[in-house]
Design an enzyme around this catalytic site. Structure first.
Site, PDB file in Angstrom:
ATOM      1  N   ARG A  21       0.821  -1.205   0.000  1.00  0.00           N
ATOM      2  CA  ARG A  21       0.000   0.000   0.000  1.00  0.00           C
ATOM      3  C   ARG A  21       0.859   1.261   0.000  1.00  0.00           C
ATOM      4  O   ARG A  21       1.800   1.364   0.784  1.00  0.00           O
ATOM      5  CB  ARG A  21      -0.917   0.024   1.228  1.00  0.00           C
ATOM      6  CG  ARG A  21      -1.967  -1.061   1.204  1.00  0.00           C
ATOM      7  CD  ARG A  21      -2.677  -1.123   2.543  1.00  0.00           C
ATOM      8  NE  ARG A  21      -3.548  -2.291   2.617  1.00  0.00           N
ATOM      9  CZ  ARG A  21      -4.882  -2.216   2.755  1.00  0.00           C
ATOM     10  NH1 ARG A  21      -5.470  -1.052   2.842  1.00  0.00           N
ATOM     11  NH2 ARG A  21      -5.592  -3.312   2.812  1.00  0.00           N
ATOM     12  N   SER A 189     -20.150  -1.476   2.739  1.00  0.00           N
ATOM     13  CA  SER A 189     -19.447  -0.426   1.998  1.00  0.00           C
ATOM     14  C   SER A 189     -18.635  -0.914   0.814  1.00  0.00           C
ATOM     15  O   SER A 189     -18.217  -0.110  -0.003  1.00  0.00           O
ATOM     16  CB  SER A 189     -18.545   0.341   2.938  1.00  0.00           C
ATOM     17  OG  SER A 189     -17.464  -0.478   3.334  1.00  0.00           O
ATOM     18  N   HIS A 217     -22.117   3.706   7.038  1.00  0.00           N
ATOM     19  CA  HIS A 217     -22.172   4.171   5.639  1.00  0.00           C
ATOM     20  C   HIS A 217     -23.563   4.647   5.244  1.00  0.00           C
ATOM     21  O   HIS A 217     -23.877   4.755   4.056  1.00  0.00           O
ATOM     22  CB  HIS A 217     -21.684   3.074   4.694  1.00  0.00           C
ATOM     23  CG  HIS A 217     -20.216   2.858   4.821  1.00  0.00           C
ATOM     24  ND1 HIS A 217     -19.282   3.643   4.191  1.00  0.00           N
ATOM     25  CD2 HIS A 217     -19.510   1.980   5.584  1.00  0.00           C
ATOM     26  CE1 HIS A 217     -18.052   3.245   4.525  1.00  0.00           C
ATOM     27  NE2 HIS A 217     -18.173   2.244   5.367  1.00  0.00           N
ATOM     28  N   LYS A 248     -17.530  10.090   8.282  1.00  0.00           N
ATOM     29  CA  LYS A 248     -17.802   9.857   6.865  1.00  0.00           C
ATOM     30  C   LYS A 248     -18.773  10.937   6.360  1.00  0.00           C
ATOM     31  O   LYS A 248     -18.348  12.054   6.166  1.00  0.00           O
ATOM     32  CB  LYS A 248     -18.235   8.408   6.658  1.00  0.00           C
ATOM     33  CG  LYS A 248     -17.008   7.491   6.911  1.00  0.00           C
ATOM     34  CD  LYS A 248     -17.246   6.006   6.916  1.00  0.00           C
ATOM     35  CE  LYS A 248     -15.921   5.294   7.243  1.00  0.00           C
ATOM     36  NZ  LYS A 248     -16.065   3.873   7.547  1.00  0.00           N
ATOM     37  N   THR A 278      -8.736  10.004  26.226  1.00  0.00           N
ATOM     38  CA  THR A 278      -9.098  11.423  26.165  1.00  0.00           C
ATOM     39  C   THR A 278     -10.302  11.623  25.246  1.00  0.00           C
ATOM     40  O   THR A 278     -10.372  11.005  24.187  1.00  0.00           O
ATOM     41  CB  THR A 278      -7.891  12.232  25.643  1.00  0.00           C
ATOM     42  OG1 THR A 278      -6.796  12.002  26.534  1.00  0.00           O
ATOM     43  CG2 THR A 278      -8.194  13.710  25.580  1.00  0.00           C
TER      44      THR A 278
HETATM   45  C1  LIG Z   1     -15.261   3.025   8.587  1.00  0.00           C
HETATM   46  C2  LIG Z   1     -16.119   2.028   9.293  1.00  0.00           C
HETATM   47  C3  LIG Z   1     -16.177   1.970  10.683  1.00  0.00           C
HETATM   48  C4  LIG Z   1     -15.243   2.770  11.538  1.00  0.00           C
HETATM   49  O1  LIG Z   1     -15.600   4.114  11.571  1.00  0.00           O
HETATM   50  P1  LIG Z   1     -14.466   5.201  11.833  1.00  0.00           P
HETATM   51  O2  LIG Z   1     -15.198   6.346  12.395  1.00  0.00           O
HETATM   52  O3  LIG Z   1     -13.811   5.460  10.513  1.00  0.00           O
HETATM   53  O4  LIG Z   1     -13.499   4.588  12.806  1.00  0.00           O
HETATM   54  C5  LIG Z   1     -17.091   1.145  11.295  1.00  0.00           C
HETATM   55  N1  LIG Z   1     -17.925   0.354  10.561  1.00  0.00           N
HETATM   56  C6  LIG Z   1     -17.871   0.356   9.214  1.00  0.00           C
HETATM   57  C7  LIG Z   1     -18.811  -0.520   8.470  1.00  0.00           C
HETATM   58  C8  LIG Z   1     -16.967   1.167   8.534  1.00  0.00           C
HETATM   59  O5  LIG Z   1     -16.889   1.129   7.206  1.00  0.00           O
END
Ligand SMILES: *Cc1c(COP(=O)(O)O)cnc(C)c1O
Length: 407
Positions: A21, A189, A217, A248, A278
């Site tokens: 990556r 996703s 998502h 997201k 924290t």
């Molecule tokens: C990205 C993701 C998470 C984690 O969320 P973050 O806020 O990025 O840590 C949890 N569940 C799914 C299905 C995800 O795609």
């Protein structure tokens, strides 16, 4: 022990499989979303269109969100200064949790530093609070749910992806009196398919199970006020625990669960991943709250988002490119091997100003390597035309199958 050699060989294994990556070094400019400036390995910068961001609605550059964050920094400073229990609960955190409870129609909500932490902490803690809890987990659940379920150390059963008949078979085989929890996602996703929420809820009721739904998502993107697929399907009140992210569609950072007040209180008092860390900076909490509020009253962004995704799928199909079946805003195109997947992605970036990350094993099963596009309301027709043209050229040049077998 030759430590250096051990690390080198761990890297070489990944490289040999074509899965090494490399980060794309991007500089985003407010107001130019979804464009960014990309700096290549030689230090040369060029303009690209970002096609794989999870900032699905461009909320990361929404002026209301940015203003709320500036205000909070000016008023309260940078960090929160502590854990939630020890001086790290500010009015921004309290307001955000109320905003989330209102969004999901639940009595209470609890913030975590990310969606990953929310899933890990909540699921492992629920297993400890409910002795003998049996968790039924969808086979394609996110790594963070798997981590939480494993770390809880309880009994677990994996049901085939979105297969309610298999889920029922497993539920029926478990002791009727045992506490049970069904863990699943709404929008998956990588494939862009959506779970049957009503069907899952019906099974949960029949077998006395709790439902734990990851709407990461979907929050901000589905439902009249952006509460997710459960809101869209009119079943929000029947899901016991809704988990989401602020990173997201809401464009900031953080994670949460929303549920009944006793459940939330129990997790708040027992979850190590909540207690011993924290809390989020006040500015993040303020920005997230502003973003949620904004999206509650801007359904037109959701409409435009769906239209853009449908339009891109149609364009790929018309060009004979193997777009995988998806009933959501996610547009995956099948490549089918990791080397071509990475090569096409590299060429799109270097030669066509298109940034889309290759999705390889272990994120998806081997043989289903793909490019995953996430068009936003701000991707124009012209950007789409240029993307499809570039994809067409590379598909021919690399001799990749046009109608491969989808996953
Ligand atoms: C990205 C993701 C998470 C984690 O969320 P973050 O806020 O990025 O840590 C949890 N569940 C799914 C299905 C995800 O795609």
């Amino acid at each position: 022990m030759d430590y250096k050699a051990a690390f080198k060989s761990a890297v070489a294994r990944v490289r040999d499989e074509g899965r090494y990556r490399v980060f794309a070094d991007l500089h985003r400019h407010c107001g130019e979303f979804p464009k960014a400036r990309w700096t290549n390995a030689d230090g040369i910068a060029s303009d690209v269109v970002v096609w794989c961001s999870n900032d699905y609605l461009g909320q990361g550059q929404n002026p209301d969100v940015i203003a709320a964050m500036h205000e909070a920094i000016d008023a309260a400073g940078s960090g929160s200064g502590g854990t939630r229990n020890i001086s790290g609960t500010t009015s921004y955190h309290v307001t955000l949790e109320r905003e989330l409870s209102d969004l999901h129609g639940k009595p209470a909500s609890l913030l975590f530093t990310s969606g990953y932490v929310a899933n890990e902490a909540a699921l492992s803690t629920l297993t400890k609070i409910l002795p003998g809890l049996i968790i039924f987990s969808d086979a394609l659940n996110h790594a963070s749910m798997i981590a939480g379920i494993r770390n809880g150390g309880g009994e677990r059963h994996i049901f085939r992806h979105n297969d309610l008949a298999h889920l029922e078979q497993l539920l029926a085989a478990a002791p009727p009196q045992a506490p049970k929890l069904i863990a699943f996602e709404s929008v998956y996703s990588m494939d862009g398919d959506i779970a049957d929420l009503a069907g899952t809820i019906a099974l949960a009721k029949a077998y006395g199970a709790l439902t734990y739904l990851d709407e990461v998502h979907a929050v901000g993107l589905y439902g009249a006020r952006g509460a997710g697929v459960a809101e869209r399907d009119g079943v929000m009140g029947e899901i016991d625990i809704i988990e989401g992210t602020l990173g997201k569609a809401f464009g900031v950072m953080g994670g949460y669960i929303s549920a009944d007040e006793d459940l939330i209180d129990a997790v708040r008092l027992h979850a190590a991943g909540f207690i011993f860390t924290t809390s989020l900076p006040p500015a993040l909490a303020a920005g997230a709250a502003a973003s949620i509020r904004y999206l509650k009253t801007h359904p037109e962004l959701r409409t435009r988002h769906q239209e853009r995704a449908a339009s891109l799928k149609a364009r790929f199909k018309a060009a004979g490119l193997p777009v995988m079946p998806s009933v959501s805003h996610i547009v995956p195109v099948l490549v089918g091997d990791p080397v071509h997947c990475k090569l096409i992605s590299d060429l799109l970036l270097a030669d066509h100003g298109v940034y889309v990350q290759p999705i390889n094993y272990p994120t998806v099963p081997r043989g289903t390597e793909r490019l995953r596009f996430t068009p936003t309301p701000f991707h124009t027709d012209e950007m789409m035309d240029r993307l499809v043209e570039a994809m067409n050229t590379l598909w021919t040049r690399c001799n990749v199958k046009r109608h491969g077998v989808a996953a």
